[in-house]
Design a protein around this motif. Sequence first.
Motif, PDB file in Angstrom:
ATOM      1  N   GLU A 293    -103.603   7.469  48.491  1.00  0.00           N
ATOM      2  CA  GLU A 293    -103.426   8.042  47.158  1.00  0.00           C
ATOM      3  C   GLU A 293    -102.526   7.162  46.298  1.00  0.00           C
ATOM      4  OE1 GLU A 293    -104.054  10.450  44.012  1.00  0.00           O
ATOM      5  OE2 GLU A 293    -105.076  10.443  45.959  1.00  0.00           O
ATOM      6  N   ALA A 294    -101.475   6.580  46.905  1.00  0.00           N
ATOM      7  CA  ALA A 294    -100.583   5.696  46.154  1.00  0.00           C
ATOM      8  C   ALA A 294    -101.333   4.471  45.651  1.00  0.00           C
ATOM      9  CB  ALA A 294     -99.395   5.288  47.023  1.00  0.00           C
ATOM     10  N   VAL A 295    -102.178   3.895  46.503  1.00  0.00           N
ATOM     11  CA  VAL A 295    -102.924   2.687  46.124  1.00  0.00           C
ATOM     12  C   VAL A 295    -103.936   3.009  45.030  1.00  0.00           C
ATOM     13  CG1 VAL A 295    -104.553   0.947  46.928  1.00  0.00           C
ATOM     14  CG2 VAL A 295    -102.591   1.553  48.338  1.00  0.00           C
ATOM     15  N   THR A 296    -104.715   4.064  45.202  1.00  0.00           N
ATOM     16  CA  THR A 296    -105.723   4.398  44.193  1.00  0.00           C
ATOM     17  C   THR A 296    -105.077   4.820  42.877  1.00  0.00           C
ATOM     18  OG1 THR A 296    -105.840   6.647  45.112  1.00  0.00           O
ATOM     19  CG2 THR A 296    -107.431   5.048  45.909  1.00  0.00           C
ATOM     20  N   ASN A 297    -103.945   5.517  42.926  1.00  0.00           N
ATOM     21  CA  ASN A 297    -103.245   5.892  41.697  1.00  0.00           C
ATOM     22  C   ASN A 297    -102.755   4.656  40.950  1.00  0.00           C
ATOM     23  OD1 ASN A 297    -101.860   8.296  40.186  1.00  0.00           O
ATOM     24  ND2 ASN A 297    -100.271   6.749  40.423  1.00  0.00           N
ATOM     25  N   THR A 298    -102.257   3.672  41.688  1.00  0.00           N
ATOM     26  CA  THR A 298    -101.803   2.426  41.073  1.00  0.00           C
ATOM     27  C   THR A 298    -102.966   1.668  40.441  1.00  0.00           C
ATOM     28  OG1 THR A 298     -99.977   2.250  42.656  1.00  0.00           O
ATOM     29  CG2 THR A 298    -100.627   0.247  41.503  1.00  0.00           C
ATOM     30  N   ILE A 299    -104.100   1.641  41.126  1.00  0.00           N
ATOM     31  CA  ILE A 299    -105.262   0.921  40.609  1.00  0.00           C
ATOM     32  C   ILE A 299    -105.794   1.571  39.336  1.00  0.00           C
ATOM     33  CG2 ILE A 299    -107.672   0.327  41.087  1.00  0.00           C
ATOM     34  CD1 ILE A 299    -106.880   0.009  44.022  1.00  0.00           C
ATOM     35  N   ARG A 300    -105.889   2.893  39.346  1.00  0.00           N
ATOM     36  CA  ARG A 300    -106.563   3.592  38.256  1.00  0.00           C
ATOM     37  C   ARG A 300    -105.686   3.814  37.033  1.00  0.00           C
ATOM     38  NH1 ARG A 300    -109.120   8.145  42.286  1.00  0.00           N
ATOM     39  NH2 ARG A 300    -110.936   6.963  42.975  1.00  0.00           N
ATOM     40  N   HIS A 301    -104.381   4.022  37.232  1.00  0.00           N
ATOM     41  CA  HIS A 301    -103.571   4.523  36.134  1.00  0.00           C
ATOM     42  C   HIS A 301    -102.387   3.644  35.742  1.00  0.00           C
ATOM     43  CE1 HIS A 301    -105.922   8.128  36.647  1.00  0.00           C
ATOM     44  NE2 HIS A 301    -105.470   8.317  37.870  1.00  0.00           N
ATOM     45  N   SER A 302    -101.748   2.966  36.679  1.00  0.00           N
ATOM     46  CA  SER A 302    -100.450   2.364  36.363  1.00  0.00           C
ATOM     47  C   SER A 302    -100.560   0.984  35.731  1.00  0.00           C
ATOM     48  CB  SER A 302     -99.598   2.268  37.632  1.00  0.00           C
ATOM     49  OG  SER A 302    -100.104   1.266  38.486  1.00  0.00           O
ATOM     50  N   GLY A 303    -101.623   0.230  36.041  1.00  0.00           N
ATOM     51  CA  GLY A 303    -101.710  -1.144  35.554  1.00  0.00           C
ATOM     52  C   GLY A 303    -100.644  -2.044  36.159  1.00  0.00           C
ATOM     53  N   ALA A 304    -100.185  -1.734  37.366  1.00  0.00           N
ATOM     54  CA  ALA A 304     -99.097  -2.489  37.997  1.00  0.00           C
ATOM     55  C   ALA A 304     -99.626  -3.776  38.602  1.00  0.00           C
ATOM     56  CB  ALA A 304     -98.415  -1.638  39.069  1.00  0.00           C
ATOM     57  N   ALA A 305     -98.712  -4.730  38.737  1.00  0.00           N
ATOM     58  CA  ALA A 305     -99.039  -5.989  39.403  1.00  0.00           C
ATOM     59  C   ALA A 305     -98.650  -5.964  40.874  1.00  0.00           C
ATOM     60  CB  ALA A 305     -98.336  -7.155  38.711  1.00  0.00           C
ATOM     61  N   ASN A 306     -97.667  -5.136  41.242  1.00  0.00           N
ATOM     62  CA  ASN A 306     -97.175  -5.090  42.624  1.00  0.00           C
ATOM     63  C   ASN A 306     -97.012  -3.642  43.067  1.00  0.00           C
ATOM     64  OD1 ASN A 306     -96.288  -8.080  43.343  1.00  0.00           O
ATOM     65  ND2 ASN A 306     -95.595  -7.687  41.258  1.00  0.00           N
ATOM     66  N   LEU A 307     -97.225  -3.433  44.349  1.00  0.00           N
ATOM     67  CA  LEU A 307     -97.018  -2.134  44.977  1.00  0.00           C
ATOM     68  C   LEU A 307     -96.277  -2.360  46.288  1.00  0.00           C
ATOM     69  CD1 LEU A 307     -97.495   0.930  45.317  1.00  0.00           C
ATOM     70  CD2 LEU A 307     -99.707   0.368  46.357  1.00  0.00           C
ATOM     71  N   TRP A 308     -95.105  -1.731  46.402  1.00  0.00           N
ATOM     72  CA  TRP A 308     -94.288  -1.857  47.610  1.00  0.00           C
ATOM     73  C   TRP A 308     -94.415  -0.584  48.434  1.00  0.00           C
ATOM     74  CZ3 TRP A 308     -92.780  -3.522  42.818  1.00  0.00           C
ATOM     75  CH2 TRP A 308     -92.488  -4.888  42.682  1.00  0.00           C
ATOM     76  N   ILE A 309     -94.792  -0.735  49.695  1.00  0.00           N
ATOM     77  CA  ILE A 309     -94.943   0.399  50.606  1.00  0.00           C
ATOM     78  C   ILE A 309     -94.012   0.172  51.791  1.00  0.00           C
ATOM     79  CG2 ILE A 309     -96.518   1.673  52.104  1.00  0.00           C
ATOM     80  CD1 ILE A 309     -98.786   0.805  50.264  1.00  0.00           C
ATOM     81  N   GLU A 310     -93.134   1.127  52.026  1.00  0.00           N
ATOM     82  CA  GLU A 310     -92.162   1.028  53.106  1.00  0.00           C
ATOM     83  C   GLU A 310     -92.212   2.302  53.948  1.00  0.00           C
ATOM     84  OE1 GLU A 310     -87.321   0.584  53.837  1.00  0.00           O
ATOM     85  OE2 GLU A 310     -88.176   0.541  51.805  1.00  0.00           O
ATOM     86  N   VAL A 311     -92.297   2.126  55.263  1.00  0.00           N
ATOM     87  CA  VAL A 311     -92.268   3.244  56.198  1.00  0.00           C
ATOM     88  C   VAL A 311     -91.096   3.015  57.138  1.00  0.00           C
ATOM     89  CG1 VAL A 311     -93.560   4.604  57.882  1.00  0.00           C
ATOM     90  CG2 VAL A 311     -94.784   3.415  56.053  1.00  0.00           C
ATOM     91  N   ALA A 312     -90.148   3.943  57.139  1.00  0.00           N
ATOM     92  CA  ALA A 312     -88.929   3.766  57.922  1.00  0.00           C
ATOM     93  C   ALA A 312     -88.551   5.078  58.582  1.00  0.00           C
ATOM     94  CB  ALA A 312     -87.783   3.268  57.027  1.00  0.00           C
ATOM     95  N   ARG A 313     -87.654   4.978  59.539  1.00  0.00           N
ATOM     96  CA  ARG A 313     -87.153   6.153  60.232  1.00  0.00           C
ATOM     97  C   ARG A 313     -85.952   6.711  59.479  1.00  0.00           C
ATOM     98  NH1 ARG A 313     -88.238   7.512  65.243  1.00  0.00           N
ATOM     99  NH2 ARG A 313     -88.930   5.392  65.744  1.00  0.00           N
ATOM    100  N   SER A 314     -85.930   8.029  59.309  1.00  0.00           N
ATOM    101  CA  SER A 314     -84.804   8.680  58.642  1.00  0.00           C
ATOM    102  C   SER A 314     -83.671   8.925  59.628  1.00  0.00           C
ATOM    103  CB  SER A 314     -85.253  10.001  58.009  1.00  0.00           C
ATOM    104  OG  SER A 314     -85.712  10.896  59.016  1.00  0.00           O
ATOM    105  N   GLY A 315     -82.549   9.395  59.108  1.00  0.00           N
ATOM    106  CA  GLY A 315     -81.384   9.588  59.958  1.00  0.00           C
ATOM    107  C   GLY A 315     -81.582  10.641  61.038  1.00  0.00           C
ATOM    108  N   ASP A 316     -82.426  11.647  60.771  1.00  0.00           N
ATOM    109  CA  ASP A 316     -82.640  12.708  61.755  1.00  0.00           C
ATOM    110  C   ASP A 316     -83.850  12.466  62.636  1.00  0.00           C
ATOM    111  OD1 ASP A 316     -84.543  12.951  59.849  1.00  0.00           O
ATOM    112  OD2 ASP A 316     -84.188  15.059  59.389  1.00  0.00           O
TER     113      ASP A 316
END
Length: 370
Positions: A293-316
């Motif tokens: 959804e993040a990728v398709t939203n960026t393609i269709r609506h934002s006109g962005a040049a870059n998209l940063w995706i980060e997956v990390a572990r939270s403190g809990d």
Amino acid sequence: MADSQLERWGAASLLAVCALIGVPVLLAAERPTTGPPWVWWSCYLGLIALFVLGFRETPPERAVRGLLLPGLALTGAATVLLAPRAGYTAILLVFVTAYAAHLGSRRAVLALLLANSTVAAAAAALAVSTVMEVVLTWLLYAMLQLCTVWAVRSEQREAAARRRLAAANTDLRAATALLAESSRAGERLRIARELHDLLGHQLTALVLELEVASHRGDPAARKHVERARGLARELLGDVRTAVGELRTGTPDLRLALAEVVAELPHPRVHLDVDGGLEPDEACTAALIRCVQEAVTNTIRHSGAANLWIEVARSGDGGIVLTARDDGRGAAALRLGHGLTGIRERVAQLGGAVSFDTRSGFTLRARVPAP
């Protein structure tokens, strides 16, 4: 070459041509302008400044657009009419129409095309041209503007088709990744059942048979039977361990997300997944859908040049996914079916999703530890 680079080079080339048009006026032996030269230079430099403003923000906000297009039309007309004998200033009107074709409606572009053609013909008349030359000037600039508008509209249709294709390709890759993971999970479960039902039962029977054999026979053979019974028990333990690992095996999240964003020409995706994350199948499916959804939203609506995706572990011990682009953002967020579905999917896992459109678009999803 990326689309953003092509756009920058195109804008730079247009501004360079606009700057060159002022050179003959600057170097003319006789004054080619009507009235004080500073009036013409004010209109000419104002036109270039409006072009720079328009290219700096693509596409401009509605309020800026409402002032930008009339400003370009007025300064362009003044630049041409105040220097009717300069020679090439009417080319600026073609650029104004081309820029309007990017943003304006068909009626507005058509009205501007007719007005600019009339301005070019009026400039020819002020330069003491014949009636035939005035008519040909009107037709020439009308045709030039028509060709320019057609080229701009064609490029817009092609760009829209590329965006739709990229979004569909992202959806297809996400579905493929989910299907592949589901197939792998099903295959692991099938193998685990086969190992448990076939090898497990057979080894259990072998251990029992060796238990009986250890109480019979001569002492010399009993030693070997005891050793075989120990090996059979170890093998049965290994089989049970393998069955447990197959049943609880975790999918490769990095591989699945990399598959979703692979070969995406625009925007440029920067993927960062922490090592050691072990989400279950439901969590992996939710994270894949969030990235989709993040990728398709960026393609269709934002006109962005870059998209940063980060997956990390939270403190809990949970997992946090952050997707952020450098697009234009929005003053107010309207949740469509895609974003609503993401919020519902993550909520079913006991997590939460937040969105931010103040600077670009940011999606932050947190799912609890599996």
